[in-house]
Design a protein around this motif. Structure first.
Motif, PDB file in Angstrom:
ATOM      1  N   GLY A  67       1.004  -1.096   0.160  1.00  0.00           N
ATOM      2  CA  GLY A  67       0.090  -0.415   0.221  1.00  0.00           C
ATOM      3  C   GLY A  67       0.345   1.237   0.364  1.00  0.00           C
ATOM      4  O   GLY A  67      -0.194   2.197  -0.117  1.00  0.00           O
ATOM      5  N   GLY A  68       1.601   1.341   0.228  1.00  0.00           N
ATOM      6  CA  GLY A  68       2.619   1.976   0.093  1.00  0.00           C
ATOM      7  C   GLY A  68       2.705   3.370   0.762  1.00  0.00           C
ATOM      8  O   GLY A  68       3.081   3.132   2.211  1.00  0.00           O
ATOM      9  N   GLY A  69       2.306   4.311   0.851  1.00  0.00           N
ATOM     10  CA  GLY A  69       2.766   5.551   1.858  1.00  0.00           C
ATOM     11  C   GLY A  69       1.552   5.303   2.557  1.00  0.00           C
ATOM     12  O   GLY A  69       1.557   5.259   3.915  1.00  0.00           O
ATOM     13  N   ALA A  70       0.105   3.918   2.585  1.00  0.00           N
ATOM     14  CA  ALA A  70      -0.646   3.800   3.517  1.00  0.00           C
ATOM     15  C   ALA A  70      -0.107   2.681   3.810  1.00  0.00           C
ATOM     16  O   ALA A  70      -0.844   2.437   6.115  1.00  0.00           O
ATOM     17  CB  ALA A  70      -1.480   3.733   2.820  1.00  0.00           C
ATOM     18  N   PHE A  71       0.953   2.436   3.817  1.00  0.00           N
ATOM     19  CA  PHE A  71       1.444   1.515   4.426  1.00  0.00           C
ATOM     20  C   PHE A  71       1.411   1.414   6.814  1.00  0.00           C
ATOM     21  O   PHE A  71       1.582   1.234   7.399  1.00  0.00           O
ATOM     22  CB  PHE A  71       2.862   0.784   4.480  1.00  0.00           C
ATOM     23  CG  PHE A  71       3.412  -0.290   4.667  1.00  0.00           C
ATOM     24  CD1 PHE A  71       2.598  -1.695   4.881  1.00  0.00           C
ATOM     25  CD2 PHE A  71       4.938  -0.462   5.613  1.00  0.00           C
ATOM     26  CE1 PHE A  71       3.862  -3.039   5.918  1.00  0.00           C
ATOM     27  CE2 PHE A  71       5.441  -0.534   6.131  1.00  0.00           C
ATOM     28  CZ  PHE A  71       4.799  -2.095   6.506  1.00  0.00           C
ATOM     29  N   ILE A  90       7.165   4.011  -3.462  1.00  0.00           N
ATOM     30  CA  ILE A  90       6.995   3.671  -1.751  1.00  0.00           C
ATOM     31  C   ILE A  90       5.712   4.904  -1.097  1.00  0.00           C
ATOM     32  O   ILE A  90       5.407   4.246  -0.070  1.00  0.00           O
ATOM     33  CB  ILE A  90       8.154   3.862  -1.015  1.00  0.00           C
ATOM     34  CG1 ILE A  90       9.043   3.108  -1.378  1.00  0.00           C
ATOM     35  CG2 ILE A  90       8.131   3.927   0.411  1.00  0.00           C
ATOM     36  CD1 ILE A  90      10.378   3.348  -0.981  1.00  0.00           C
ATOM     37  N   TRP A  91       5.920   6.141  -1.764  1.00  0.00           N
ATOM     38  CA  TRP A  91       5.128   7.135  -0.113  1.00  0.00           C
ATOM     39  C   TRP A  91       3.797   7.303  -0.965  1.00  0.00           C
ATOM     40  O   TRP A  91       2.757   7.552  -0.103  1.00  0.00           O
ATOM     41  CB  TRP A  91       5.636   8.172  -0.274  1.00  0.00           C
ATOM     42  CG  TRP A  91       7.152   7.579   0.459  1.00  0.00           C
ATOM     43  CD1 TRP A  91       8.434   7.785   0.162  1.00  0.00           C
ATOM     44  CD2 TRP A  91       7.149   7.798   2.048  1.00  0.00           C
ATOM     45  NE1 TRP A  91       8.916   7.759   1.233  1.00  0.00           N
ATOM     46  CE2 TRP A  91       8.356   7.404   2.449  1.00  0.00           C
ATOM     47  CE3 TRP A  91       5.915   7.506   3.337  1.00  0.00           C
ATOM     48  CZ2 TRP A  91       8.822   6.750   3.897  1.00  0.00           C
ATOM     49  CZ3 TRP A  91       6.722   6.702   4.341  1.00  0.00           C
ATOM     50  CH2 TRP A  91       8.035   7.433   4.863  1.00  0.00           C
ATOM     51  N   ASN A  92       3.448   6.862  -2.660  1.00  0.00           N
ATOM     52  CA  ASN A  92       2.096   7.650  -2.437  1.00  0.00           C
ATOM     53  C   ASN A  92       1.491   6.745  -2.007  1.00  0.00           C
ATOM     54  O   ASN A  92       1.182   5.031  -2.426  1.00  0.00           O
ATOM     55  CB  ASN A  92       1.658   7.349  -4.513  1.00  0.00           C
ATOM     56  CG  ASN A  92       2.587   8.777  -4.257  1.00  0.00           C
ATOM     57  OD1 ASN A  92       2.964   9.768  -4.083  1.00  0.00           O
ATOM     58  ND2 ASN A  92       2.509   9.007  -6.217  1.00  0.00           N
ATOM     59  N   PRO A  93       0.126   7.226  -1.326  1.00  0.00           N
ATOM     60  CA  PRO A  93      -1.332   6.140  -0.545  1.00  0.00           C
ATOM     61  C   PRO A  93      -1.578   5.173  -1.389  1.00  0.00           C
ATOM     62  O   PRO A  93      -2.353   6.156  -2.246  1.00  0.00           O
ATOM     63  CB  PRO A  93      -1.665   7.120   0.385  1.00  0.00           C
ATOM     64  CG  PRO A  93      -1.725   8.236   0.387  1.00  0.00           C
ATOM     65  CD  PRO A  93      -0.333   8.120  -0.714  1.00  0.00           C
ATOM     66  N   ASN A  94      -2.320   3.832  -1.011  1.00  0.00           N
ATOM     67  CA  ASN A  94      -3.295   3.514  -1.100  1.00  0.00           C
ATOM     68  C   ASN A  94      -4.240   2.605  -0.258  1.00  0.00           C
ATOM     69  O   ASN A  94      -3.834   1.512  -0.296  1.00  0.00           O
ATOM     70  CB  ASN A  94      -2.435   1.927  -2.248  1.00  0.00           C
ATOM     71  CG  ASN A  94      -3.951   0.374  -2.576  1.00  0.00           C
ATOM     72  OD1 ASN A  94      -5.156   1.678  -2.168  1.00  0.00           O
ATOM     73  ND2 ASN A  94      -4.065  -0.098  -2.855  1.00  0.00           N
ATOM     74  N   PHE A  95      -4.754   3.545  -0.037  1.00  0.00           N
ATOM     75  CA  PHE A  95      -5.914   3.610   0.603  1.00  0.00           C
ATOM     76  C   PHE A  95      -7.300   2.406   1.097  1.00  0.00           C
ATOM     77  O   PHE A  95      -6.537   1.984   2.007  1.00  0.00           O
ATOM     78  CB  PHE A  95      -7.109   4.971   0.971  1.00  0.00           C
ATOM     79  CG  PHE A  95      -5.559   6.137   1.128  1.00  0.00           C
ATOM     80  CD1 PHE A  95      -5.505   6.224   2.636  1.00  0.00           C
ATOM     81  CD2 PHE A  95      -6.093   6.831   0.271  1.00  0.00           C
ATOM     82  CE1 PHE A  95      -4.775   7.565   3.289  1.00  0.00           C
ATOM     83  CE2 PHE A  95      -5.083   8.271   0.878  1.00  0.00           C
ATOM     84  CZ  PHE A  95      -4.713   8.414   2.210  1.00  0.00           C
ATOM     85  N   GLU A  96      -7.252   1.620  -0.672  1.00  0.00           N
ATOM     86  CA  GLU A  96      -8.007   0.649  -0.284  1.00  0.00           C
ATOM     87  C   GLU A  96      -7.541  -0.263   0.518  1.00  0.00           C
ATOM     88  O   GLU A  96      -7.824  -1.149   0.636  1.00  0.00           O
ATOM     89  CB  GLU A  96      -7.856   0.247  -2.118  1.00  0.00           C
ATOM     90  CG  GLU A  96      -9.346   1.034  -2.468  1.00  0.00           C
ATOM     91  CD  GLU A  96      -9.134   0.465  -4.173  1.00  0.00           C
ATOM     92  OE1 GLU A  96      -8.660  -0.033  -4.582  1.00  0.00           O
ATOM     93  OE2 GLU A  96      -9.875   2.052  -4.638  1.00  0.00           O
ATOM     94  N   ALA A  97      -5.693  -0.653   0.048  1.00  0.00           N
ATOM     95  CA  ALA A  97      -5.354  -1.706   0.429  1.00  0.00           C
ATOM     96  C   ALA A  97      -5.404  -1.655   2.342  1.00  0.00           C
ATOM     97  O   ALA A  97      -4.981  -2.389   2.803  1.00  0.00           O
ATOM     98  CB  ALA A  97      -3.945  -1.098   0.561  1.00  0.00           C
ATOM     99  N   LEU A  98      -5.509  -0.630   2.495  1.00  0.00           N
ATOM    100  CA  LEU A  98      -5.887  -0.272   4.416  1.00  0.00           C
ATOM    101  C   LEU A  98      -6.854  -1.894   4.861  1.00  0.00           C
ATOM    102  O   LEU A  98      -6.929  -1.675   5.812  1.00  0.00           O
ATOM    103  CB  LEU A  98      -6.348   0.824   4.678  1.00  0.00           C
ATOM    104  CG  LEU A  98      -5.127   1.783   4.832  1.00  0.00           C
ATOM    105  CD1 LEU A  98      -5.286   3.422   5.612  1.00  0.00           C
ATOM    106  CD2 LEU A  98      -3.489   1.459   5.908  1.00  0.00           C
ATOM    107  N   ALA A  99      -7.124  -1.555   4.049  1.00  0.00           N
ATOM    108  CA  ALA A  99      -9.468  -2.677   4.348  1.00  0.00           C
ATOM    109  C   ALA A  99      -8.840  -4.105   4.313  1.00  0.00           C
ATOM    110  O   ALA A  99      -9.477  -5.070   5.136  1.00  0.00           O
ATOM    111  CB  ALA A  99     -10.032  -2.552   3.114  1.00  0.00           C
ATOM    112  N   ASN A 100      -7.444  -4.263   3.990  1.00  0.00           N
ATOM    113  CA  ASN A 100      -6.973  -5.514   3.996  1.00  0.00           C
ATOM    114  C   ASN A 100      -5.717  -6.491   4.649  1.00  0.00           C
ATOM    115  O   ASN A 100      -5.415  -5.282   5.465  1.00  0.00           O
ATOM    116  CB  ASN A 100      -5.786  -5.492   2.354  1.00  0.00           C
ATOM    117  CG  ASN A 100      -5.517  -7.107   2.500  1.00  0.00           C
ATOM    118  OD1 ASN A 100      -6.060  -8.513   3.625  1.00  0.00           O
ATOM    119  ND2 ASN A 100      -4.788  -7.845   1.477  1.00  0.00           N
ATOM    120  N   ALA A 101      -6.482  -6.700   5.846  1.00  0.00           N
ATOM    121  CA  ALA A 101      -5.960  -7.882   7.316  1.00  0.00           C
ATOM    122  C   ALA A 101      -4.710  -7.921   7.352  1.00  0.00           C
ATOM    123  O   ALA A 101      -3.860  -7.864   7.768  1.00  0.00           O
ATOM    124  CB  ALA A 101      -6.318  -8.651   7.818  1.00  0.00           C
TER     125      ALA A 101
END
Lengths: 516, 39
Positions: A38-42, A224-235
């Protein structure tokens, strides 16, 4: 109370503990994890895990260590025995010696590769291997898993001997003259080298603006840094972040406790632990995140870097980076710096890994430091042969999965339960805050008691549901590797049983009497 | 990919900011305490 060796200076202790935490993973594992998750979202789950898992566990381990050191224990069996007066406690503590000793067996071999590749860089040995295939073949032939540039494993064996010898020399000198001195020289040097490399990477710009304008360093940072917010829904992203925090801070290994045991009763641990964690994060996020992935994107583009990241940390460190150094002016010099900084990161961690076992032999069997260090290195050297010769059959991977991954989390869980629930959070909190040079927010008392154990429990349960059965049954392992992987498990079981026997014998010979 | 997006810059600045602040806070405290002890 016991008359034990002490750290000579506070800054030496912090650098040694930070050196323990800063390892190859800071420069290789973190950027790969961030890019894949998830890049930045991580960074959101990463910082949450740092706050709720990393910092509390650091304080717990430092507190257990300093308290155990008061009773002459530099190892987890003795420490658990002191805080939980139950016959089983010392056997649970065996995990704290077991895990670090097993990791050392393969880590020293990987560490020796970094030293070898530093040498290969400055001598331009791999220059001319200009594609992934030939560079992979070069690495594999060095490791002896494939015929190629190197006709035998002799050179890898020599570098392993040099690496083990250097570790042995440092540890033989003891805490203040060995480990502390290494950290005082090694850590600043590591940071200087990493900053120099990061500056070089940032100033690369776009290496081929005519043919590949999109391959540039800015896109590397964006990767690395551009966030993929959809990834946050993944446990799995949350678990990956928690896992990264666990491994990067070297919690759950028994090594921080060993280092903290050489503190005095009223020395600070709250600020020391936080300084250690912040140094590790500085090296990992700011320096580690600015080198390997950005430069890989600048030279290979994003699709290829994704493939490199999927290939794992070794692929990035030992295949992609040498290819890049060949394209840089003074690449041999930067290659030498890159691998030498990995070597420093490795050795400041590996000297910590054997310290718990050395302390155990010294303290429980009353043998000299020199003898204890010699015994441990003979054992490590002999065991390392299994890793060297069975590398291609997954022996190292099997040791790493259990000792370097699963058991760290398990020990983290057990120690926070013993600390907060069995010993009691009130006593534990008093220990953390005694002599503290910062005011520790009382909120952390409740975090340590409830949130941290629950967080780790969720990780373990999730592992149990998704990975336990296929991993235990080795469902996705090639059949030719199965005997060796079972062999690795048998080897670990034997080492664990041997350590349990030694603990049993030590307590029988010399039952500790505590003045509580 | 067309470089760092604004939200990417925010994340980068946030992470760097938190870590550098913590790092500086810790080491300033450590050196301050050391100086106090030596005095």
């Amino acid at each position: 109370m016991s008359n034990r060796e002490r750290w000579a200076t506070r800054i030496g202790l912090i650098l040694a503990a930070a050196g323990n935490a800063v390892g190859l993973g800071n420069f290789l594992r973190f950027p790969v994890q961030a890019a894949q998750n998830g890049g930045g979202a991580f960074m959101i789950p990463y910082f949450i895990a740092f706050l709720l898992l990393g910092i509390p566990l650091m304080w717990v381990e430092w507190a257990i260590g300093r308290y155990g050191g008061k009773y002459g224990h530099g190892h987890l069996p003795g420490m658990f025995d002191v805080i939980w007066r139950n016959p089983i406690a010392k056997y649970i503590g065996v995990l704290g010696i077991f895990v670090s000793s097993i990791i050392m067996i393969y880590y020293c071999y990987i560490e020796s590769w970094t030293l070898a590749f530093s040498f290969f860089s400055i001598t331009k040995t791999y220059f001319g291997m200009t594609d992934f295939e030939s560079m992979t073949s070069f690495l594999k032939s060095y490791q002896g898993t494939q015929k190629g540039y190197f006709s035998s494993i002799l050179l890898a064996y020599i570098f392993l001997l040099i690496t083990l010898g250097f570790n042995f020399y440092i540890l033989k000198r003891g805490i203040s003259k060995g480990i502390e001195l290494l950290a005082k020289i090694g850590m600043p040097l590591l940071i200087i080298l990493a900053v120099a490399l990061a500056i070089r990477v940032v100033t690369i710009g776009t290496p081929d603006p005519v043919n590949f304008p999109e391959r540039n360093v800015e896109n590397g940072f964006a990767f690395i840094w551009n966030p993929n917010f959809e990834a946050l829904a993944n446990a799995k992203i949350w678990l990956a972040a928690a896992g990264q925090i666990f491994f990067t801070l070297s919690v759950g290994m028994g090594t921080l406790e060993a280092y903290a045991s050489y503190l005095r009763e009223k020395d600070d641990i709250a600020l020391n632990a936080l300084s250690t964690a912040s140094t590790n994060e500085f090296v990992e996020v700011i320096l580690g995140g600015s080198i390997a992935i950005p430069v890989a994107v600048a030279f290979f583009g994003i699709p290829a870097t994704l493939e490199i990241a999927k290939g794992g940390a070794f692929n990035l460190g030992f295949v992609s980076m040498p290819l890049i150094f060949q394209k840089l002016p003074f690449g041999e010099f930067f290659g030498c710096i890159w691998f030498f900084l990995l070597f420093i990161a490795g050795i400041t961690s590996s000297v910590a890994m054997v310290q718990p076992l050395i302390a155990f032999l010294e303290e429980q069997f009353k043998i000299s430091h020199n003898k204890a260090t010699t015994y441990v290195f003979i054992g490590t050297f002999l065991s390392a042969h299994l890793v060297v010769f069975f590398l291609k059959f997954g022996f190292l991977d099997e040791l790493d999965y259990w000792a370097g991954t699963f058991f760290l989390v398990l020990i983290g869980f057990l120690e926070v339960i013993i600390f907060a629930w069995i010993w009691g959070i009130d006593k534990g909190w008093e220990e953390i805050t005694r002599g503290a040079d910062i005011k520790v927010p009382v909120l952390f008392k409740y975090v340590i008691k409830y949130i941290t154990p629950l967080y780790i429990l969720i990780i373990l349960v999730y592992w149990g549901i998704t990975d336990a059965i296929p991993t235990l049954l080795m469902e996705n392992i090639p059949s030719e590797q199965l005997p060796y992987r079972w062999g690795a498990r048998a080897f670990m079981a034997i080492v664990f049983a041997l350590l349990c026997y030694l603990v049993h014998k030590a307590w029988k010979l010399n039952k500790p009497r505590y003045e509580l | 990919m067309n470089g760092l997006r604004p939200e990417g810059i925010v994340f980068l600045a946030f992470a760097y900011g938190v870590i550098i602040s913590l790092f500086v806070f810790c080491f300033v405290r450590v050196f301050k305490k050391n100086r106090e002890l030596s005095e």
